[in-house]
Design an enzyme around this catalytic site. Sequence first.
Site: not given
Length: 719
Positions: A278, A282, A427, A600, A688
Amino acid sequence: MNVRDPFNLHRRSALSILKSTATRTAIGVTERAVEVGFQAIEKSKQAVEDLDMSFTVPKNVPSFANPQRVVEDRIWGNSAVTSRAGAGTRATSASAHTNAGILAGVQGRVGGFFDNKHALPMYKDKPYAYPLSQRIKPVWRKKRFLGFVLVLFSLLYYFGAFQKGSQTDTAERPLWGWLKQDSAGRGAKFDWNRRRDMVVDAFTLSWDAYERYAWGYDEYHPVSKKGKQMIAKGLGWIIVDALDTMILMNLTSRVSHAREWMATSLTYDQDQDVNTFETTIRMLGGLLSAHYLSNEYPTLAPLADDDPGAAGEDLYLEKAKDLADRLVAAFDSPSGVPYASVNLAKFEGIPAHDEGGASSTAEATSLQLEFKYLAKLTGEKYFWDKAEKVMQVVDDNGAQDGLLPIYIYATDGKFRGQNIRLGSRGDSYYEYLIKQYLQTSKQEPIYLEMWDEALRGVRKHLVTYTEPSRFTIVGEKPSGLSGKLSPKMDHLVCFLPGTIALGATKGLTEADARKLPTWTEKEEADMKLARELMHTCWGMYKWTATGLAAEITYFNIADPPLPESAPHQAPAEFDEDPAAEWRKDYDVHSNDVHNLQRPETVESLFYMWRITEDIKYREWGWEMFKSFLKYAEVEENGDFTSLSNANIIPPVLRDNMESFWLAETLKYFYLLFSPNDLLPLDKVVFNTEAHAFPIFQMGQLFSTGWERKPRDTEGKIIA
């Protein structure tokens, strides 16, 4: 224009402007309020004159005709009005506008603007659109007469008192006004730049509320108006994640404020554990994207601080390098697979606290775009080598048909369990296969091979069709590929249609890709699958009462499940009738009805629009965006939050705004409604978390440092 000039305007002139039905509806101001305001101004005229202040227009005013500055050319405070009116069916909307119209709202905001000692001049971008959280006091009780005068001047200027020529119909300018125009139906010619402006309005509402109530905090809770840190001094979780969105939207003063906070308050030298994945996607991704955009698009949110030669020229890159030096310690495991967490101050990787210490497969394999781009920027090859090693260790497991279990041990690089899915923890592994191939200008065909193998595995094992309507879905195999198919799709899986389309055309439009000799029946079939899955994901939104998808959707399927080769034809349209046949295919459980403002589906709509050029994907995105405006609003603030229950009206609010609402969801809406030459897909890849990195040549320093082991037809390694 001297601030005293409005005193010379006759009050009848002002009232005549305000008397039209459209205007009165838009601004919610009665004639009596204006009269009282003028009386108050008359009494204070001498006091204002004694101040001898003037409103001086700077010489270097930005060009508001420039398309890249179109987002700055809107009336003050339209966001506060439009977010409520966008609710449409809400009984409270009309009263909200009557009690807090544009005039009152702008007055409060301008007053707040002058209270902010750190704000930039108003010509950089419009005053902060803070929604009023308390009842508006009568204007004659306001102390800031100067603020009222400025507001009156602005209104008169806007409605044409000081200029000649035609004006856009005032009913079109507020958000609620042009939401009503959206009744012409599919195929109508709409001004997509205006719709893009409304996305900016939604962003500024959320950002400004965060700035007002939780500035510098990692978490923001819009309902309770509170912030919270994830670690002691914070990570800039929201600020850094949203930074490149603000640059794209040309929100200069907000970028400046964020940059100032980063320069003075953001430190990674903290004895705290953070999630490796994360924090990478990010924070590291946000910093690298901001660095790229500020250099590639210097006219967007231009700041002297990052001009060439300025002291802060490399602030984003310096912060990224400092953070990466700490995060890369997570890769120092016996296998090279990164630990789930890392201690920032100690430069130390830490195993997961659950799953026997195993890392998430998706998390371990979705760090490559970030570290490879950083290696390219700095020339420090060890970033590249550390990230690339993971791909070799994962692939050496020889997973069947390219489909990986969702956990992997950092100690020995072996998988834990057999659970296979393209939702959470699975994913972005698949997403980063095709994107690694594209990031390095198609110079690493190994990742294209792995992507093609995995997609064949998805078709073979996970694709089936629903009953009775035959929607295409991608299920899960919790007990391995030989086990039973679960007809469950996380909302997260809806990244897939856009990624499949990207893999088929390699960032070109479908029309252009079809002209190439590389276009085969495989690419044709991939685009068909992408369209079908996009349709299913859109159905997740059409199924709920609010038009906002649930976190998880189950589907009714045959037993045994139909194979991917089975005939199927889902209905082209979603009948709005609550008893419509297609609704039987979808099954949302009571524990899964929450909506977290996830990106998404709009992400895939963005890809599908850019690649197919089919206008329906833009129109679906517009309909989705309106649902967010209607049902995710926090009425006390005017900003937006996630939902605990998206299947009832009014919805149950969830007191949390995830950073990806600003970093991803609204960014993809903005790009969906933007011209296609803004961040073209053959020039950039998005990580992502929707942070944009450039496609680059590997050069002599970098290379693919490994080769795949030979495999049989099922993808298993040949001994």
